[in-house]
Motif scaffolding. Structure first.
Motif, PDB file in Angstrom:
ATOM      1  N   LEU A   1       0.464  -1.355  -0.172  1.00  0.00           N
ATOM      2  CA  LEU A   1      -0.207   0.608   0.033  1.00  0.00           C
ATOM      3  C   LEU A   1       0.586   0.952  -0.169  1.00  0.00           C
ATOM      4  N   GLY A   2       1.743   0.984   0.492  1.00  0.00           N
ATOM      5  CA  GLY A   2       2.924   2.456   0.810  1.00  0.00           C
ATOM      6  C   GLY A   2       2.397   3.383   1.957  1.00  0.00           C
ATOM      7  N   PRO A   3       2.298   4.102   2.048  1.00  0.00           N
ATOM      8  CA  PRO A   3       2.363   5.129   3.461  1.00  0.00           C
ATOM      9  C   PRO A   3       1.007   5.515   3.190  1.00  0.00           C
ATOM     10  N   ALA A   4       0.183   5.155   4.507  1.00  0.00           N
ATOM     11  CA  ALA A   4      -1.024   5.479   5.214  1.00  0.00           C
ATOM     12  C   ALA A   4      -1.019   6.122   6.147  1.00  0.00           C
ATOM     13  N   ALA A   5      -2.089   6.794   6.387  1.00  0.00           N
ATOM     14  CA  ALA A   5      -3.052   7.161   7.937  1.00  0.00           C
ATOM     15  C   ALA A   5      -4.448   6.572   8.030  1.00  0.00           C
ATOM     16  N   ALA A   6      -4.505   6.669   9.382  1.00  0.00           N
ATOM     17  CA  ALA A   6      -6.299   6.011   9.005  1.00  0.00           C
ATOM     18  C   ALA A   6      -6.562   7.220   9.722  1.00  0.00           C
ATOM     19  N   VAL A   7      -8.361   7.544   9.395  1.00  0.00           N
ATOM     20  CA  VAL A   7      -8.685   8.776   9.868  1.00  0.00           C
ATOM     21  C   VAL A   7     -10.019   7.473  10.418  1.00  0.00           C
ATOM     22  N   PHE A   8     -10.223   7.358  12.028  1.00  0.00           N
ATOM     23  CA  PHE A   8     -11.504   7.272  12.672  1.00  0.00           C
ATOM     24  C   PHE A   8     -12.892   8.595  13.204  1.00  0.00           C
ATOM     25  N   GLY A   9     -13.821   8.255  13.024  1.00  0.00           N
ATOM     26  CA  GLY A   9     -14.556   9.163  12.984  1.00  0.00           C
ATOM     27  C   GLY A   9     -16.098   8.026  13.241  1.00  0.00           C
ATOM     28  N   SER A  10     -17.487   8.803  13.713  1.00  0.00           N
ATOM     29  CA  SER A  10     -18.615   7.911  13.984  1.00  0.00           C
ATOM     30  C   SER A  10     -19.074   7.988  12.560  1.00  0.00           C
ATOM     31  N   ALA A  11     -19.852   6.926  12.350  1.00  0.00           N
ATOM     32  CA  ALA A  11     -20.378   6.480  10.872  1.00  0.00           C
ATOM     33  C   ALA A  11     -22.211   7.133  11.612  1.00  0.00           C
ATOM     34  N   ARG A  12     -21.924   7.941  12.271  1.00  0.00           N
ATOM     35  CA  ARG A  12     -23.130   8.734  12.836  1.00  0.00           C
ATOM     36  C   ARG A  12     -22.889   9.712  11.974  1.00  0.00           C
ATOM     37  N   THR A  13     -22.109  10.165  11.716  1.00  0.00           N
ATOM     38  CA  THR A  13     -21.985  11.973  11.243  1.00  0.00           C
ATOM     39  C   THR A  13     -22.543  12.439   9.984  1.00  0.00           C
ATOM     40  N   ARG A  14     -23.392  13.599  10.127  1.00  0.00           N
ATOM     41  CA  ARG A  14     -24.078  13.679   8.660  1.00  0.00           C
ATOM     42  C   ARG A  14     -23.121  14.638   7.877  1.00  0.00           C
ATOM     43  N   PRO A  15     -23.970  14.671   6.840  1.00  0.00           N
ATOM     44  CA  PRO A  15     -23.163  15.017   5.859  1.00  0.00           C
ATOM     45  C   PRO A  15     -23.460  16.719   5.909  1.00  0.00           C
ATOM     46  N   ASP A  16     -24.560  17.267   6.508  1.00  0.00           N
ATOM     47  CA  ASP A  16     -24.164  18.386   7.685  1.00  0.00           C
ATOM     48  C   ASP A  16     -23.397  19.068   8.329  1.00  0.00           C
ATOM     49  N   ASP A  17     -22.946  17.962   9.074  1.00  0.00           N
ATOM     50  CA  ASP A  17     -22.330  18.410  10.423  1.00  0.00           C
ATOM     51  C   ASP A  17     -20.979  18.629  10.201  1.00  0.00           C
ATOM     52  N   PRO A  18     -20.102  19.382  10.505  1.00  0.00           N
ATOM     53  CA  PRO A  18     -19.174  20.776  10.251  1.00  0.00           C
ATOM     54  C   PRO A  18     -18.524  19.489   9.968  1.00  0.00           C
ATOM     55  N   ALA A  19     -17.882  18.244  11.260  1.00  0.00           N
ATOM     56  CA  ALA A  19     -17.085  17.628  11.008  1.00  0.00           C
ATOM     57  C   ALA A  19     -17.249  16.382  10.369  1.00  0.00           C
ATOM     58  N   TYR A  20     -18.030  16.560   9.549  1.00  0.00           N
ATOM     59  CA  TYR A  20     -17.839  15.803   8.341  1.00  0.00           C
ATOM     60  C   TYR A  20     -16.943  16.628   6.712  1.00  0.00           C
ATOM     61  N   ALA A  21     -17.041  17.962   6.690  1.00  0.00           N
ATOM     62  CA  ALA A  21     -16.273  18.782   6.285  1.00  0.00           C
ATOM     63  C   ALA A  21     -14.700  18.480   6.385  1.00  0.00           C
ATOM     64  N   ILE A  22     -15.016  18.501   7.774  1.00  0.00           N
ATOM     65  CA  ILE A  22     -13.247  18.811   8.238  1.00  0.00           C
ATOM     66  C   ILE A  22     -12.663  17.055   8.365  1.00  0.00           C
ATOM     67  N   GLY A  23     -13.912  16.331   7.865  1.00  0.00           N
ATOM     68  CA  GLY A  23     -13.488  14.617   7.452  1.00  0.00           C
ATOM     69  C   GLY A  23     -12.887  14.776   5.842  1.00  0.00           C
ATOM     70  N   VAL A  24     -13.628  15.549   5.287  1.00  0.00           N
ATOM     71  CA  VAL A  24     -13.316  15.306   3.653  1.00  0.00           C
ATOM     72  C   VAL A  24     -11.849  16.124   3.767  1.00  0.00           C
ATOM     73  N   GLU A  25     -11.581  17.324   4.111  1.00  0.00           N
ATOM     74  CA  GLU A  25     -10.473  18.186   3.896  1.00  0.00           C
ATOM     75  C   GLU A  25      -9.057  16.703   4.653  1.00  0.00           C
ATOM     76  N   VAL A  26      -9.513  16.833   5.453  1.00  0.00           N
ATOM     77  CA  VAL A  26      -8.657  15.617   6.261  1.00  0.00           C
ATOM     78  C   VAL A  26      -8.265  14.692   5.893  1.00  0.00           C
ATOM     79  N   GLY A  27      -9.224  14.081   4.090  1.00  0.00           N
ATOM     80  CA  GLY A  27      -8.443  12.840   3.383  1.00  0.00           C
ATOM     81  C   GLY A  27      -7.837  13.320   2.143  1.00  0.00           C
ATOM     82  N   ARG A  28      -8.408  14.820   1.772  1.00  0.00           N
ATOM     83  CA  ARG A  28      -8.013  15.444   0.818  1.00  0.00           C
ATOM     84  C   ARG A  28      -6.334  15.954   1.097  1.00  0.00           C
ATOM     85  N   LEU A  29      -6.117  16.039   2.073  1.00  0.00           N
ATOM     86  CA  LEU A  29      -4.573  16.711   2.349  1.00  0.00           C
ATOM     87  C   LEU A  29      -4.177  16.056   2.456  1.00  0.00           C
TER      88      LEU A  29
END
Length: 257
Positions: free
Chosen positions: A74-102
């Motif tokens: 796989l090469g270098p990787a990082a794991a991202v954890f968080g709730s399955a209940r986070t809704r797309p309109d939750d600010p935490a969802y947007a942060i998760g997208v940004e973390v994955g992108r970066l």
């Protein structure tokens, strides 16, 4: 007794025949009336053996083999954890997208639990950045399978096999707001770092407001009571900034090749 009558099994005599099956030795009433080959070749058999502990060992082994074989390159990787209940309109969802992108832009594959909510958000960010988006799913009665942004996915039956894959193939954890499952992964990583089972393993908590109460309790109660050392608490990076979270992952090893 004629030649056509079977020898009685398990009469209790200490001089009865015994059977060696691999490393297992059987005597008296424990000796089965049929052989392994006979049971294998019989056409009509009950399927209870599928649920027996020795078969579970083989199934567990197969999960490790599948996981190692799939992720070893796989090469270098990082794991991202968080709730399955986070809704797309939750600010935490947007942060998760940004973390994955970066993470993807920094050259890391993004590994999540593959489910909805915060996991989906991180996979989405990696997918949109054209990075490697990985999901390690788990068989649960209320989950619907891997999210649509997973490019490489594995489904596990056993939590412990799945946890090994997260820890073996990730170079750090970024933890978004979550519940018991997220806390379980968080403290598993902290414990392994504390006991030096893993070394130089950054753990980032995303969301100051969400995690501050936990940090305060660890400092004012657990640390104050002498249950942990200051260095144990220092392992946790608390931030609201996705860029700082990714820098924390990179700082332990420099940028990936």
């Amino acid at each position: 007794m004629t030649d056509h009558q079977p020898e009685p099994i398990g009469t209790g005599s200490p001089h009865e025949d015994r059977r060696q099956t691999g490393p297992v030795m059987l005597r008296r009433h424990k000796v089965p009336v049929t052989t392994t080959d006979q049971r294998l070749l019989e056409a009509h058999q009950p399927n209870e053996w599928l649920h027996a502990d020795p078969w579970r060992v083989m199934r567990i082994q197969s999960e490790f083999v599948e996981g190692f074989g799939t992720l070893s390159e796989l090469g270098p990787a990082a794991a991202v954890f968080g709730s399955a209940r986070t809704r797309p309109d939750d600010p935490a969802y947007a942060i998760g997208v940004e973390v994955g992108r970066l993470l993807a832009e920094a050259g890391y594959a993004v590994i999540t639990g593959g489910g909805p909510g915060a996991m989906e958000a991180a996979n989405k960010g990696a997918f949109e950045a054209k990075g490697t988006s990985v999901g390690l799913g788990i068989e649960l009665p209320f989950e619907t399978g891997l999210n649509e942004y997973v490019d490489l996915g594995i489904n596990f039956r056993y939590f412990f096999a799945r946890k090994v894959m997260f820890l073996k193939y990730s170079r750090g954890f970024i933890v978004l707001p979550g519940g018991f499952g997220t806390l379980d992964e968080l403290f598993e990583a902290v414990t392994l770092a504390q006991t030096q089972k893993v070394t130089e393993f950054p753990i980032v908590l995303m969301g100051v407001t969400y995690w501050q109460g936990l940090i305060d309790w660890l400092r004012d109660t657990v640390l104050e009571g002498g249950m942990i050392s200051p260095s144990d608490l220092d392992r946790l990076v608390l931030t609201d900034d996705p860029h700082e979270a990714v820098r924390a992952i990179r700082s332990y090893e420099g940028p990936p090749a």
